[in-house]
Design a protein around this motif. Sequence first.
Motif, PDB file in Angstrom:
ATOM      1  N   VAL B  99       0.839  -1.210   0.000  1.00 32.57           N
ATOM      2  CA  VAL B  99       0.000   0.000   0.000  1.00 32.57           C
ATOM      3  C   VAL B  99       0.874   1.260   0.000  1.00 32.57           C
ATOM      4  O   VAL B  99       0.663   2.186  -0.797  1.00 32.57           O
ATOM      5  CB  VAL B  99      -0.963   0.000   1.220  1.00 32.57           C
ATOM      6  N   LEU B 100       1.876   1.290   0.885  1.00 32.22           N
ATOM      7  CA  LEU B 100       2.702   2.503   1.001  1.00 32.22           C
ATOM      8  C   LEU B 100       3.648   2.676  -0.188  1.00 32.22           C
ATOM      9  O   LEU B 100       3.915   3.808  -0.620  1.00 32.22           O
ATOM     10  CB  LEU B 100       3.489   2.475   2.317  1.00 32.22           C
ATOM     11  N   MET B 101       4.155   1.564  -0.727  1.00 41.93           N
ATOM     12  CA  MET B 101       5.062   1.694  -1.881  1.00 41.93           C
ATOM     13  C   MET B 101       4.295   2.172  -3.119  1.00 41.93           C
ATOM     14  O   MET B 101       4.771   3.040  -3.859  1.00 41.93           O
ATOM     15  CB  MET B 101       5.767   0.359  -2.197  1.00 41.93           C
ATOM     16  N   VAL B 102       3.106   1.599  -3.349  1.00 45.14           N
ATOM     17  CA  VAL B 102       2.320   2.020  -4.522  1.00 45.14           C
ATOM     18  C   VAL B 102       1.864   3.477  -4.355  1.00 45.14           C
ATOM     19  O   VAL B 102       1.938   4.280  -5.294  1.00 45.14           O
ATOM     20  CB  VAL B 102       1.107   1.077  -4.747  1.00 45.14           C
ATOM     21  N   THR B 103       1.432   3.833  -3.132  1.00 46.63           N
ATOM     22  CA  THR B 103       0.977   5.212  -2.903  1.00 46.63           C
ATOM     23  C   THR B 103       2.135   6.202  -3.017  1.00 46.63           C
ATOM     24  O   THR B 103       2.010   7.255  -3.654  1.00 46.63           O
ATOM     25  CB  THR B 103       0.321   5.336  -1.508  1.00 46.63           C
ATOM     26  N   GLY B 104       3.291   5.853  -2.399  1.00 41.47           N
ATOM     27  CA  GLY B 104       4.420   6.787  -2.389  1.00 41.47           C
ATOM     28  C   GLY B 104       5.222   6.769  -3.677  1.00 41.47           C
ATOM     29  O   GLY B 104       5.294   7.774  -4.381  1.00 41.47           O
ATOM     30  N   LEU B 105       5.806   5.594  -3.974  1.00 38.09           N
ATOM     31  CA  LEU B 105       6.761   5.505  -5.095  1.00 38.09           C
ATOM     32  C   LEU B 105       6.107   5.577  -6.477  1.00 38.09           C
ATOM     33  O   LEU B 105       6.782   5.845  -7.467  1.00 38.09           O
ATOM     34  CB  LEU B 105       7.551   4.198  -5.014  1.00 38.09           C
ATOM     35  N   ILE B 106       4.802   5.291  -6.538  1.00 36.00           N
ATOM     36  CA  ILE B 106       4.132   5.311  -7.850  1.00 36.00           C
ATOM     37  C   ILE B 106       3.184   6.518  -7.949  1.00 36.00           C
ATOM     38  O   ILE B 106       3.435   7.453  -8.713  1.00 36.00           O
ATOM     39  CB  ILE B 106       3.345   3.993  -8.103  1.00 36.00           C
ATOM     40  N   ALA B 107       2.104   6.508  -7.151  1.00 40.67           N
ATOM     41  CA  ALA B 107       1.037   7.508  -7.343  1.00 40.67           C
ATOM     42  C   ALA B 107       1.515   8.932  -7.033  1.00 40.67           C
ATOM     43  O   ALA B 107       1.432   9.820  -7.886  1.00 40.67           O
ATOM     44  CB  ALA B 107      -0.176   7.136  -6.501  1.00 40.67           C
ATOM     45  N   LEU B 108       2.017   9.151  -5.804  1.00 40.97           N
ATOM     46  CA  LEU B 108       2.468  10.507  -5.438  1.00 40.97           C
ATOM     47  C   LEU B 108       3.661  10.931  -6.285  1.00 40.97           C
ATOM     48  O   LEU B 108       3.740  12.070  -6.749  1.00 40.97           O
ATOM     49  CB  LEU B 108       2.844  10.550  -3.955  1.00 40.97           C
ATOM     50  N   TYR B 109       4.607  10.009  -6.463  1.00 39.04           N
ATOM     51  CA  TYR B 109       5.820  10.322  -7.226  1.00 39.04           C
ATOM     52  C   TYR B 109       5.466  10.754  -8.660  1.00 39.04           C
ATOM     53  O   TYR B 109       5.952  11.778  -9.152  1.00 39.04           O
ATOM     54  CB  TYR B 109       6.745   9.096  -7.257  1.00 39.04           C
ATOM     55  N   GLY B 110       4.621   9.967  -9.328  1.00 38.93           N
ATOM     56  CA  GLY B 110       4.254  10.275 -10.716  1.00 38.93           C
ATOM     57  C   GLY B 110       3.537  11.611 -10.818  1.00 38.93           C
ATOM     58  O   GLY B 110       3.815  12.412 -11.720  1.00 38.93           O
ATOM     59  N   ASN B 111       2.614  11.868  -9.885  1.00 38.18           N
ATOM     60  CA  ASN B 111       1.891  13.144  -9.916  1.00 38.18           C
ATOM     61  C   ASN B 111       2.814  14.319  -9.600  1.00 38.18           C
ATOM     62  O   ASN B 111       2.667  15.404 -10.181  1.00 38.18           O
ATOM     63  CB  ASN B 111       0.704  13.106  -8.945  1.00 38.18           C
ATOM     64  N   GLY B 112       3.761  14.099  -8.685  1.00 39.44           N
ATOM     65  CA  GLY B 112       4.744  15.146  -8.386  1.00 39.44           C
ATOM     66  C   GLY B 112       5.628  15.446  -9.583  1.00 39.44           C
ATOM     67  O   GLY B 112       6.010  16.589  -9.829  1.00 39.44           O
ATOM     68  N   ALA B 113       5.930  14.398 -10.374  1.00 43.85           N
ATOM     69  CA  ALA B 113       6.821  14.565 -11.527  1.00 43.85           C
ATOM     70  C   ALA B 113       6.188  15.411 -12.629  1.00 43.85           C
ATOM     71  O   ALA B 113       6.889  16.148 -13.319  1.00 43.85           O
ATOM     72  CB  ALA B 113       7.223  13.195 -12.082  1.00 43.85           C
ATOM     73  N   VAL B 114       4.866  15.305 -12.800  1.00 50.06           N
ATOM     74  CA  VAL B 114       4.221  16.026 -13.919  1.00 50.06           C
ATOM     75  C   VAL B 114       3.681  17.395 -13.501  1.00 50.06           C
ATOM     76  O   VAL B 114       3.066  18.090 -14.306  1.00 50.06           O
ATOM     77  CB  VAL B 114       3.066  15.193 -14.557  1.00 50.06           C
TER      78      VAL B 114
END
Lengths: 295, 295
Positions: B99-114
Amino acid sequence: MQRAGPSSPSCSTSDCFPLRKTAECGSEHSVEPEKHEVRAAGAPTGLSRMWSVVSFYICYLLCLGLSLACVVCVCLWNSQWRGGFAWDGSALQFNWHPVLMVTGLIALYGNGAVLYRVPLTWGQNKLPWKLLHATVMLLALILSIVGLCAVFDFHNAKKISNLYSLHSWIGIAATALFAIQWVVGMAGFLLPCSPMSLRALLKPVHVWMGGSILWLSIAACISGINEKLFFVLPGSANQAYADLPPEAVFANVLGVLIVAFGLVVLKILSNREWQRPESRPEDLAYTPLLQEENE
Amino acid sequence: MQRAGPSSPSCSTSDCFPLRKTAECGSEHSVEPEKHEVRAAGAPTGLSRMWSVVSFYICYLLCLGLSLACVVCVCLWNSQWRGGFAWDGSALQFNWHPVLMVTGLIALYGNGAVLYRVPLTWGQNKLPWKLLHATVMLLALILSIVGLCAVFDFHNAKKISNLYSLHSWIGIAATALFAIQWVVGMAGFLLPCSPMSLRALLKPVHVWMGGSILWLSIAACISGINEKLFFVLPGSANQAYADLPPEAVFANVLGVLIVAFGLVVLKILSNREWQRPESRPEDLAYTPLLQEENE
């Protein structure tokens, strides 16, 4: 035949890499943000050009070396620890699967993708390099399809279901997208009937999809190596894998090499200073093969 | 304070997206090859601009929707099929890991990148958006580190070795690179003592490494979901997974959603038409916070 003119000046390799200038090369692509920023910061232009050449060749040598290392490692893993190769429905047939996928979808694919970045290919007619790019990619696609046949045959012989794991879903998606990419690329960029406007629209999609397929292939390889090691080194509560015997370390290192190769390929593809100057309209247009051969 | 001048004209969102022109926006970045090629092919300029806006918003909505879908799916998987959450060294503690890896490393990270690609952030002072980018990424990093703590704690409580699988090697590498990227990004782009020449050199590395970390994280997630399903659905010769029960289909679909999210983020990042025009020297230079706040 050399093309020249205000909108499409001829541009030799030495002019264009990395010394190409906007006006000289007639390419709007050659306005590079990185170079602009370095100049704005007052860095010596000659030094940054020299660094651009050196860093390209370092990356390209890394790319070649890492792809070779991946192929050697995957062959060694399957010959030394997994018993070698056969095509008889046994586990030895399965061993072709990782070898062919890593060789086709990773090593050949990545090297085919960076082909246009090699300065040797610049200042020359693009068609022979297009044909080489298409040929390398076709070879990569054929190896990948044979690699899939190896695992399907093995599964069918052993009455194991196909395409149930996430690894298999990602791997089959990568290969299917690769096949579509090759067919669309062939039709769009090599067939004489393809109009220039279609090529212009296709190109950014082709480039984006090309990078994405490589990363999908890497994700499939990482999950595949991980899965294989859990299968063949089960022990008690996965203790055999957790003890990190030589095979586990070796296969993990193969995974790291594959990732490192992907990073280097992405670096080469993303650096705008290393892009072939090619926004000249005639680079997008079709030139008959015979005419190209005679140039 | 509005900046204006020949070398750094002010540039409102409506001017710059997607109607920005080289001369108006004063940005050499805004010479876009794709647009150039489309114009060369005679496509209507107004229509291509309209399509650029529409396609950006389609991609951005997809990006938001897919990241939300990933977070919802990973929570549902672990609450509905894996028994929910706890922090007691049991398997319920492990459930925080995906849960935390998908939320942090994927969802938040990707949205922060764009974030910088959203036209709303253009034509405004960049510093608040830099701070938001850094904050979103810090939150993503913290969630990822807590996600790693969850699995280390669980392993230690159950006397299971740490960091032996390829999944764990790729995952820890992604998080470590992310931490280095955040610290170097903070020091290079936000600290007042960082010189402009350093920022110019750092930026392409920061962008390349940013995309690479996302793909490493995706590879780690795919191999992790695959591994977890083989662990919890073992059966005889993995028959339970091969039968594709609802949990297996659901978790495989989660993997597909993660990959789709990565493809959309990469598409947004790679499209030069959607880049913030920012090669003006003062965008690279440090502006004191108080001055920025007063603008």
